[in-house]
Design an enzyme around this catalytic site. Structure first.
Site, PDB file in Angstrom:
ATOM      1  N   GLU A  35      76.020 -16.847  17.127  1.00  0.00           N
ATOM      2  CA  GLU A  35      75.539 -16.190  15.916  1.00  0.00           C
ATOM      3  C   GLU A  35      75.699 -17.099  14.698  1.00  0.00           C
ATOM      4  OE1 GLU A  35      73.776 -13.616  15.425  1.00  0.00           O
ATOM      5  OE2 GLU A  35      73.766 -12.943  17.486  1.00  0.00           O
ATOM      6  N   TYR A  80      73.962 -27.496   7.525  1.00  0.00           N
ATOM      7  CA  TYR A  80      74.773 -26.485   6.815  1.00  0.00           C
ATOM      8  C   TYR A  80      76.214 -26.455   7.347  1.00  0.00           C
ATOM      9  CZ  TYR A  80      70.332 -24.952   4.951  1.00  0.00           C
ATOM     10  OH  TYR A  80      69.117 -24.913   4.323  1.00  0.00           O
ATOM     11  N   TYR A 118      75.922  -8.990   8.612  1.00  0.00           N
ATOM     12  CA  TYR A 118      75.040  -9.178   9.764  1.00  0.00           C
ATOM     13  C   TYR A 118      75.808  -9.735  10.966  1.00  0.00           C
ATOM     14  CZ  TYR A 118      72.329 -11.517  13.187  1.00  0.00           C
ATOM     15  OH  TYR A 118      71.878 -11.937  14.400  1.00  0.00           O
ATOM     16  N   ASP A 136      69.242  -9.088  10.239  1.00  0.00           N
ATOM     17  CA  ASP A 136      68.987 -10.448   9.743  1.00  0.00           C
ATOM     18  C   ASP A 136      67.532 -10.504   9.261  1.00  0.00           C
ATOM     19  OD1 ASP A 136      67.471 -10.443  12.032  1.00  0.00           O
ATOM     20  OD2 ASP A 136      68.337 -12.258  12.894  1.00  0.00           O
ATOM     21  N   CYS A 190      56.643  -9.857  16.063  1.00  0.00           N
ATOM     22  CA  CYS A 190      56.368  -9.450  14.679  1.00  0.00           C
ATOM     23  C   CYS A 190      56.632 -10.645  13.762  1.00  0.00           C
ATOM     24  CB  CYS A 190      57.255  -8.257  14.305  1.00  0.00           C
ATOM     25  SG  CYS A 190      56.739  -7.464  12.783  1.00  0.00           S
ATOM     26  N   CYS A 197      50.453  -7.234  16.934  1.00  0.00           N
ATOM     27  CA  CYS A 197      50.669  -5.779  16.999  1.00  0.00           C
ATOM     28  C   CYS A 197      50.184  -5.197  18.327  1.00  0.00           C
ATOM     29  CB  CYS A 197      49.965  -5.094  15.845  1.00  0.00           C
ATOM     30  SG  CYS A 197      50.586  -5.659  14.249  1.00  0.00           S
TER      31      CYS A 197
HETATM   32  S1  SF4 Z   1      53.209  -3.046  15.277  1.00  0.00           S
HETATM   33 FE1  SF4 Z   1      52.864  -5.028  14.364  1.00  0.00          FE
HETATM   34  S2  SF4 Z   1      53.725  -4.922  12.301  1.00  0.00           S
HETATM   35 FE2  SF4 Z   1      54.511  -3.155  13.442  1.00  0.00          FE
HETATM   36  S3  SF4 Z   1      56.483  -3.868  14.219  1.00  0.00           S
HETATM   37 FE3  SF4 Z   1      54.986  -4.276  15.817  1.00  0.00          FE
HETATM   38  S4  SF4 Z   1      54.262  -6.397  15.470  1.00  0.00           S
HETATM   39 FE4  SF4 Z   1      55.347  -5.705  13.632  1.00  0.00          FE
END
Ligand code: SF4
Length: 342
Positions: A35, A80, A118, A136, A190, A197
């Site tokens: 982590e 870092y 986190y 995060d 995402c 999506c």
């Molecule tokens: S549907 Fe699309 S915008 Fe919504 S969490 Fe899933 S990948 Fe992300």
């Protein structure tokens, strides 16, 4: 809705998570290390460095017994270095006060140097099964879109909603998998600019997708903050024994790291020249480096006649300078000088 979401996340995680070295263990030390390494470094780089670090420091006691410089050397390539110093300080504290055992709750973990909300949530949920959230940057993006959070990212209102939702999701008997599923979704599906999506396990529940504009979230301020510029002058000097490097002071920017001998601020070149008793005759390369709070412009110079190495513990020559614990700008300066044929 939380239960349906939890089920979707657990299913997704069970069949899609990447096989990463720190996911094959429940050892709290190893999970903590992963982590910390992952905080500001790409997964691929951490995969390369993780096993090496563990072979040198396989447990809390070995890490605590090492010198800080040895820990920073093993951290080379991850950047870092304050993270390495905090890790080391925390290991020493664990040995001194906790029989080398990590505390098992997120609240107790946060007393250690370098462990914020986190990281504490991630370690407690993954290693100890505590039902606590871990938000995060990746999780922030997923949940901001899932809930279409209109409050500006980073604001108290946005944080309250994000952590509240993450806590609801983690409230089950597999909180570590829920948290990792959210992290994994943010890292692989995402994504910031091109969320997939169509293959997302949360698509049925996602408000941003329903609105047709996932990229609108998380909401970022349009205000541009002007960052000040820091100018550096470096000396590139290579002898038969190697390239000169200088250790920075133990406090302040890039504390304790090595770099080419340098000065910063106005008249940096003249001051460096005076300090080393060398005429900096030729600019051989330049580096522009962006930090979150400033822009760094570094110029690298050759000296004539060649200076002689003063006897100082903070200045010595390295046969392989890229193997030293370097700041990111120092690393880039060395590479730029080499690329320029110096
Ligand atoms: S549907 Fe699309 S915008 Fe919504 S969490 Fe899933 S990948 Fe992300």
């Amino acid at each position: 809705m939380a239960t349906a979401l939890q089920r979707a996340l657990l299913r997704y995680y069970a069949s899609n998570h990447r096989d990463l070295p720190w996911r094959r263990t429940r050892d709290p030390y190893r999970i903590w290390l992963s982590e910390v390494m992952l905080q500001q470094t790409r997964v691929a780089t951490v995969v390369e460095r993780y096993d090496d670090f563990l072979s040198r420091f396989p447990d809390v006691r070995t890490l605590a017994a090492a010198r800080e410089e040895q820990v920073c050397e093993a951290w080379a390539g991850l950047g870092y270095y304050s993270r390495a110093r905090n890790l080391h300080a925390a290991a020493r504290r664990l040995v001194a006060e906790h029989s080398a055992q990590l505390p098992t709750t997120a609240d107790a973990l946060q007393i250690l140097p370098g462990i914020g909300r986190y990281t504490a949530g991630a370690i407690a949920s993954i290693a100890f099964g505590e039902a606590v959230p871990a938000v995060d940057g990746n999780v922030e993006r997923v949940l901001s879109r899932l809930l279409a959070i209109d409050a500006e990212a980073g604001s108290t209102a946005a944080k309250r909603r994000l952590w509240g939702m993450a806590a609801q999701l983690a409230a089950c008997d597999r909180p570590g998998e829920i948290n990792q599923a959210l992290m994994e979704l943010g890292a692989t599906i995402c994504s910031p600019r091109t969320p997939s999506c169509g293959s997302c396990p949360l698509r049925r529940y996602c408000a941003a997708r329903a609105e047709g504009d996932p990229l609108r979230y998380p909401r970022r301020s349009r205000r541009r903050v002007e960052r000040p510029t820091l100018r550096l002058a470096f000396l590139w000097h290579r002898t038969r024994s190697g390239v000169w490097l200088e250790r920075r002071p133990l406090r302040g920017l890039w504390a304790g790291l090595w770099q080419l001998p340098g000065e910063e601020g106005p008249s940096a070149r003249a001051r460096l020249s005076r300090r080393l008793g060398a005429r900096l005759t030729r600019r051989i390369a330049g580096v522009r480096h962006e930090l979150s709070h400033r822009i760094v412009l570094a110029s690298i110079y050759a000296a004539s006649p060649p200076p002689t190495l003063p006897h100082r513990a903070t200045l010595r020559s390295f046969a392989e300078p890229l193997g030293a614990p370097l700041s990111a700008v120092a690393r880039r300066a060395i590479i730029a000088a080499r690329d320029a044929g110096a």
